[in-house]
Design a protein around this motif. Structure first.
Motif, PDB file in Angstrom:
ATOM      1  N   VAL A  64       0.769  -1.243  -0.068  1.00 52.22           N
ATOM      2  CA  VAL A  64      -0.140  -0.035  -0.077  1.00 52.22           C
ATOM      3  C   VAL A  64       0.935   1.255  -0.159  1.00 52.22           C
ATOM      4  O   VAL A  64       0.574   2.349  -0.816  1.00 52.22           O
ATOM      5  N   GLN A  65       1.991   1.165   0.651  1.00 56.17           N
ATOM      6  CA  GLN A  65       2.865   2.473   0.838  1.00 56.17           C
ATOM      7  C   GLN A  65       3.641   2.447  -0.361  1.00 56.17           C
ATOM      8  O   GLN A  65       3.617   3.841  -0.947  1.00 56.17           O
ATOM      9  N   LYS A  66       3.879   1.556  -0.947  1.00 54.10           N
ATOM     10  CA  LYS A  66       4.596   1.429  -2.315  1.00 54.10           C
ATOM     11  C   LYS A  66       3.761   2.098  -3.448  1.00 54.10           C
ATOM     12  O   LYS A  66       4.158   3.041  -4.289  1.00 54.10           O
ATOM     13  N   GLN A  67       2.426   1.529  -3.550  1.00 52.48           N
ATOM     14  CA  GLN A  67       1.376   2.240  -4.407  1.00 52.48           C
ATOM     15  C   GLN A  67       1.124   3.847  -4.235  1.00 52.48           C
ATOM     16  O   GLN A  67       0.898   4.417  -5.138  1.00 52.48           O
ATOM     17  N   LEU A  68       1.103   3.850  -2.795  1.00 51.38           N
ATOM     18  CA  LEU A  68       0.961   5.331  -2.575  1.00 51.38           C
ATOM     19  C   LEU A  68       1.760   6.409  -3.022  1.00 51.38           C
ATOM     20  O   LEU A  68       1.901   7.334  -3.703  1.00 51.38           O
ATOM     21  N   PHE A  69       3.290   5.900  -2.913  1.00 51.78           N
ATOM     22  CA  PHE A  69       4.471   6.707  -3.488  1.00 51.78           C
ATOM     23  C   PHE A  69       4.350   6.727  -5.078  1.00 51.78           C
ATOM     24  O   PHE A  69       4.643   7.869  -5.507  1.00 51.78           O
ATOM     25  N   PHE A  70       3.903   5.712  -5.776  1.00 48.96           N
ATOM     26  CA  PHE A  70       4.151   5.678  -7.154  1.00 48.96           C
ATOM     27  C   PHE A  70       2.961   6.202  -7.781  1.00 48.96           C
ATOM     28  O   PHE A  70       2.893   6.468  -9.138  1.00 48.96           O
ATOM     29  N   SER A  71       1.956   6.650  -7.001  1.00 51.92           N
ATOM     30  CA  SER A  71       0.639   7.148  -7.555  1.00 51.92           C
ATOM     31  C   SER A  71       0.274   8.651  -7.119  1.00 51.92           C
ATOM     32  O   SER A  71      -0.552   9.185  -7.579  1.00 51.92           O
ATOM     33  N   SER A  72       1.498   9.051  -6.381  1.00 47.74           N
ATOM     34  CA  SER A  72       1.142  10.517  -5.768  1.00 47.74           C
ATOM     35  C   SER A  72       2.081  11.439  -6.630  1.00 47.74           C
ATOM     36  O   SER A  72       3.246  10.983  -7.191  1.00 47.74           O
ATOM     37  N   GLU A  73       1.746  12.665  -6.563  1.00 51.66           N
ATOM     38  CA  GLU A  73       2.676  13.974  -7.013  1.00 51.66           C
ATOM     39  C   GLU A  73       3.311  14.330  -5.792  1.00 51.66           C
ATOM     40  O   GLU A  73       2.917  14.757  -4.883  1.00 51.66           O
ATOM     41  N   TYR A  74       4.568  14.730  -5.979  1.00 54.93           N
ATOM     42  CA  TYR A  74       5.421  15.451  -5.030  1.00 54.93           C
ATOM     43  C   TYR A  74       6.050  16.412  -5.586  1.00 54.93           C
ATOM     44  O   TYR A  74       6.113  16.914  -6.780  1.00 54.93           O
ATOM     45  N   ALA A  75       6.291  17.672  -4.685  1.00 54.75           N
ATOM     46  CA  ALA A  75       6.846  18.810  -5.031  1.00 54.75           C
ATOM     47  C   ALA A  75       8.299  19.201  -4.439  1.00 54.75           C
ATOM     48  O   ALA A  75       8.351  18.680  -3.239  1.00 54.75           O
ATOM     49  N   LEU A  76       9.232  19.698  -5.139  1.00 57.07           N
ATOM     50  CA  LEU A  76      10.267  20.151  -4.469  1.00 57.07           C
ATOM     51  C   LEU A  76      10.076  21.277  -3.386  1.00 57.07           C
ATOM     52  O   LEU A  76       9.394  22.295  -3.761  1.00 57.07           O
ATOM     53  N   THR A  77      10.767  20.799  -2.425  1.00 59.46           N
ATOM     54  CA  THR A  77      10.886  22.110  -1.246  1.00 59.46           C
ATOM     55  C   THR A  77      11.971  22.914  -1.474  1.00 59.46           C
ATOM     56  O   THR A  77      12.770  22.718  -2.375  1.00 59.46           O
ATOM     57  N   ASN A  78      12.019  23.962  -0.537  1.00 58.37           N
ATOM     58  CA  ASN A  78      13.099  24.724  -0.678  1.00 58.37           C
ATOM     59  C   ASN A  78      14.451  24.089   0.094  1.00 58.37           C
ATOM     60  O   ASN A  78      15.462  24.677  -0.210  1.00 58.37           O
ATOM     61  N   SER A  79      14.313  23.019   0.618  1.00 56.91           N
ATOM     62  CA  SER A  79      15.371  22.095   1.279  1.00 56.91           C
ATOM     63  C   SER A  79      16.078  21.375   0.121  1.00 56.91           C
ATOM     64  O   SER A  79      15.850  20.095  -0.089  1.00 56.91           O
ATOM     65  N   CYS A  80      16.637  22.021  -0.878  1.00 57.01           N
ATOM     66  CA  CYS A  80      17.149  21.262  -2.007  1.00 57.01           C
ATOM     67  C   CYS A  80      18.682  21.812  -2.671  1.00 57.01           C
ATOM     68  O   CYS A  80      18.553  23.069  -2.767  1.00 57.01           O
ATOM     69  N   ASP A  81      19.631  21.159  -2.470  1.00 54.69           N
ATOM     70  CA  ASP A  81      20.718  21.328  -2.987  1.00 54.69           C
ATOM     71  C   ASP A  81      21.621  20.488  -3.858  1.00 54.69           C
ATOM     72  O   ASP A  81      20.935  19.505  -3.970  1.00 54.69           O
ATOM     73  N   ARG A  82      22.767  20.567  -3.873  1.00 53.80           N
ATOM     74  CA  ARG A  82      23.623  19.607  -4.570  1.00 53.80           C
ATOM     75  C   ARG A  82      23.671  18.249  -3.604  1.00 53.80           C
ATOM     76  O   ARG A  82      24.085  17.053  -4.398  1.00 53.80           O
ATOM     77  N   MET A  83      23.575  18.324  -2.613  1.00 46.24           N
ATOM     78  CA  MET A  83      23.523  17.031  -1.475  1.00 46.24           C
ATOM     79  C   MET A  83      22.301  16.337  -1.814  1.00 46.24           C
ATOM     80  O   MET A  83      22.211  14.937  -1.956  1.00 46.24           O
ATOM     81  N   GLY A  84      21.026  16.880  -2.002  1.00 49.13           N
ATOM     82  CA  GLY A  84      19.929  16.045  -1.948  1.00 49.13           C
ATOM     83  C   GLY A  84      18.701  17.010  -2.217  1.00 49.13           C
ATOM     84  O   GLY A  84      18.622  18.048  -1.731  1.00 49.13           O
ATOM     85  N   TYR A  85      17.587  16.489  -2.798  1.00 48.83           N
ATOM     86  CA  TYR A  85      16.309  17.313  -2.607  1.00 48.83           C
ATOM     87  C   TYR A  85      15.186  16.483  -1.719  1.00 48.83           C
ATOM     88  O   TYR A  85      14.965  15.266  -1.773  1.00 48.83           O
ATOM     89  N   ARG A  86      14.702  17.423  -0.879  1.00 46.41           N
ATOM     90  CA  ARG A  86      13.786  16.837  -0.024  1.00 46.41           C
ATOM     91  C   ARG A  86      12.476  17.328  -0.735  1.00 46.41           C
ATOM     92  O   ARG A  86      12.103  18.286  -1.045  1.00 46.41           O
ATOM     93  N   LEU A  87      11.667  16.174  -0.677  1.00 42.02           N
ATOM     94  CA  LEU A  87      10.156  16.380  -1.310  1.00 42.02           C
ATOM     95  C   LEU A  87       9.024  16.623  -0.280  1.00 42.02           C
ATOM     96  O   LEU A  87       9.153  16.373   0.735  1.00 42.02           O
ATOM     97  N   SER A  88       7.883  17.206  -0.831  1.00 38.74           N
ATOM     98  CA  SER A  88       6.759  17.090  -0.094  1.00 38.74           C
ATOM     99  C   SER A  88       5.567  16.596  -0.718  1.00 38.74           C
ATOM    100  O   SER A  88       5.305  16.789  -2.057  1.00 38.74           O
ATOM    101  N   GLY A  89       4.845  15.677  -0.220  1.00 37.05           N
ATOM    102  CA  GLY A  89       3.808  14.972  -0.896  1.00 37.05           C
ATOM    103  C   GLY A  89       3.229  13.969   0.007  1.00 37.05           C
ATOM    104  O   GLY A  89       3.308  13.991   1.345  1.00 37.05           O
ATOM    105  N   ALA A  90       2.729  12.801  -0.439  1.00 37.00           N
ATOM    106  CA  ALA A  90       1.953  11.816   0.346  1.00 37.00           C
ATOM    107  C   ALA A  90       3.269  11.211   1.217  1.00 37.00           C
ATOM    108  O   ALA A  90       4.440  10.979   0.943  1.00 37.00           O
ATOM    109  N   GLN A  91       2.738  10.910   2.488  1.00 40.93           N
ATOM    110  CA  GLN A  91       3.724  10.428   3.452  1.00 40.93           C
ATOM    111  C   GLN A  91       3.899   8.859   3.458  1.00 40.93           C
ATOM    112  O   GLN A  91       2.821   7.972   3.405  1.00 40.93           O
ATOM    113  N   ILE A  92       5.232   8.334   3.254  1.00 45.50           N
ATOM    114  CA  ILE A  92       5.534   7.283   3.045  1.00 45.50           C
ATOM    115  C   ILE A  92       6.147   6.819   4.457  1.00 45.50           C
ATOM    116  O   ILE A  92       6.796   7.233   4.921  1.00 45.50           O
TER     117      ILE A  92
END
Length: 314
Positions: free
Chosen positions: A196-224
Motif C-alpha cells: 500500500v505504501q509503495k502504491q501510494l508513493f508511485f501514484s502520488s505527485e510530489y513537489a520540491l521543497t526549498n530544502s534542495c541543493d547539490r547534496m539532495g532534494y527533500r520532497l513534499s507529498g504523500a507520507q510514506i
C-alpha cells in the motif's frame, strides 16, 4: 596559457569535471555535474572529452571577460547568453577573442547551465579531480571547495585555430517545463514498505521543497511510512531515495554523504537525475517503477544514442 577573468561570479558557479571517483572509502563524495547530459553536450560542442572541466552555473548571473582566443558553448537551463551585449543562442559553439565579455542572465526555465570552453578549464586536481564540493571544502579553482569569485582567473588553452561552429539538434534539447516523471529501481529495503505504501508513493505527485541543493532534494507529498525507524549506516548510491521519520522522501544527489541510516525505498535511474537537476522548488514530479533489466537497457540505449549524436554545422 590565457583564460577568462571572472567579473561577476553569479549566484553559485562551480568548476566541475566528471566527478571524484574511488574515494568513498575515506568519506569523499563524487561531486561532478548535476545535469550530466547538458555537461557532456557542452563539452562535445567544444570538441572536448566528456570529463573536461566546465562551469556549472546555478540560476545565472555569471560574467566573464575573455583573455585569449577560444570557443565556448552554454547548455542546460534556459539562461539568456550575450557576447559583447549581443544575444546569442544556447546549445551551440561561439568563438570569442580577447576582450570579449560573456554574460549569462537568469534562468527562465530550469536551474543549471553549463559553460564549456575548447580544451577545458585548467586547475590543479585534488584526489584525482577538480570537482568542487563546497560541503567538503574540496576541489575547484583553488582546491578549497569554494564557488567562483570575482577576479578569479580561469585558465584554458589558447586556440588560434577556430573549430567549426556546431549546434545540438533541437530534438536533443530537453524541455525544462517544471515537471518530470522519474524512473525508480526498487532496492532491497523495499520490504520495509508495505504494498500500500509503495502504491501510494508511485501514484502520488510530489513537489520540491526549498530544502534542495547539490547534496539532495527533500520532497513534499504523500507520507510514506516504513516499518523500521532506521538501519545501521551503510553506503549510499547516487539517486538513493531515503525516507526519514516524517515520511517525506529525500533524493540524494552528487554531493551526498557517503553513508547513512535511513531506510531507502530504491534509487532514481541515473539518466533521470539530469531532468531532476533542472527542477526548482515548487516544481512537481511523479515516480515510475522499473526493473534492473529495464534500467540497464535504458542506460545502454542512451549511451549508444549519445555516441552516435551528430552535431549540426552552423
Amino acid at each position: 596559457m590565457g583564460g577568462f577573468k571572472v567579473i561577476q561570479p553569479g549566484i553559485y558557479s562551480l568548476l566541475q569535471d566528471a566527478g571524484r571517483f574511488g574515494w568513498h572509502g575515506i568519506g569523499l563524495t563524487t561531486g561532478g555535474p548535476m545535469d550530466r547530459q547538458a555537461f557532456r553536450l557542452a563539452n562535445k560542442l567544444c570538441g572536448n572529452n566528456d570529463d573536461s572541466a566546465a562551469i556549472e552555473v546555478t540560476v545565472g548571473g555569471l560574467v566573464l571577460d575573455a583573455k585569449n582566443h577560444s570557443s565556448i558553448a552554454v547548455t542546460g537551463a534556459d539562461i539568456p547568453l550575450t557576447i559583447n551585449s549581443k544575444p546569442v543562442p544556447l546549445w551551440r559553439t561561439h568563438h570569442v577573442t580577447p576582450g570579449d565579455r560573456i554574460e549569462l542572465g537568469y534562468a527562465s526555465k530550469g536551474s543549471r547551465g553549463y559553460l564549456a570552453v575548447a580544451g577545458g578549464f585548467q586547475a590543479e586536481a585534488i584526489f584525482d579531480s577538480l570537482a568542487t564540493v563546497c560541503r567538503e571544502s574540496l576541489g575547484g579553482l583553488h582546491q578549497d571547495g569554494q564557488p567562483l569569485k570575482a577576479d578569479d582567473i580561469l585558465a584554458c588553452p589558447e586556440s588560434d585555430q577556430q573549430p567549426r561552429l556546431l549546434s545540438v539538434p533541437e530534438n536533443l534539447r530537453p524541455d525544462n517545463n517544471g515537471t518530470a516523471t522519474i524512473r525508480v529501481i526498487l532496492g532491497y529495503q523495499q520490504h520495509a514498505f508495505t504494498e500500500v505504501q509503495k502504491q501510494l508513493f508511485f501514484s502520488s505527485e510530489y513537489a520540491l521543497t526549498n530544502s534542495c541543493d547539490r547534496m539532495g532534494y527533500r520532497l513534499s507529498g504523500a507520507q510514506i511510512t516504513p516499518s523500521i525507524g532506521g538501519i545501521l549506516s551503510e553506503g549510499i548510491c547516487l539517486g538513493a531515495i531515503q525516507v526519514p521519520a516524517d515520511g517525506q522522501p529525500i533524493i540524494l544527489l552528487r554531493d551526498r554523504q557517503t553513508i547513512g541510516g535511513y531506510p531507502k525505498l530504491g534509487s532514481v535511474l541515473s539518466l533521470d537525475l539530469d531532468r531532476l537537476a533542472q527542477l526548482v522548488p515548487g516544481d512537481t514530479l511523479r515516480f515510475e517503477a522499473i526493473s534492473i533489466d529495464e534500467a540497464h537497457n535504458a542506460l545502454l540505449l542512451a549511451e549508444q544514442k549519445f555516441a552516435s549524436t551528430k552535431l549540426e554545422t552552423v
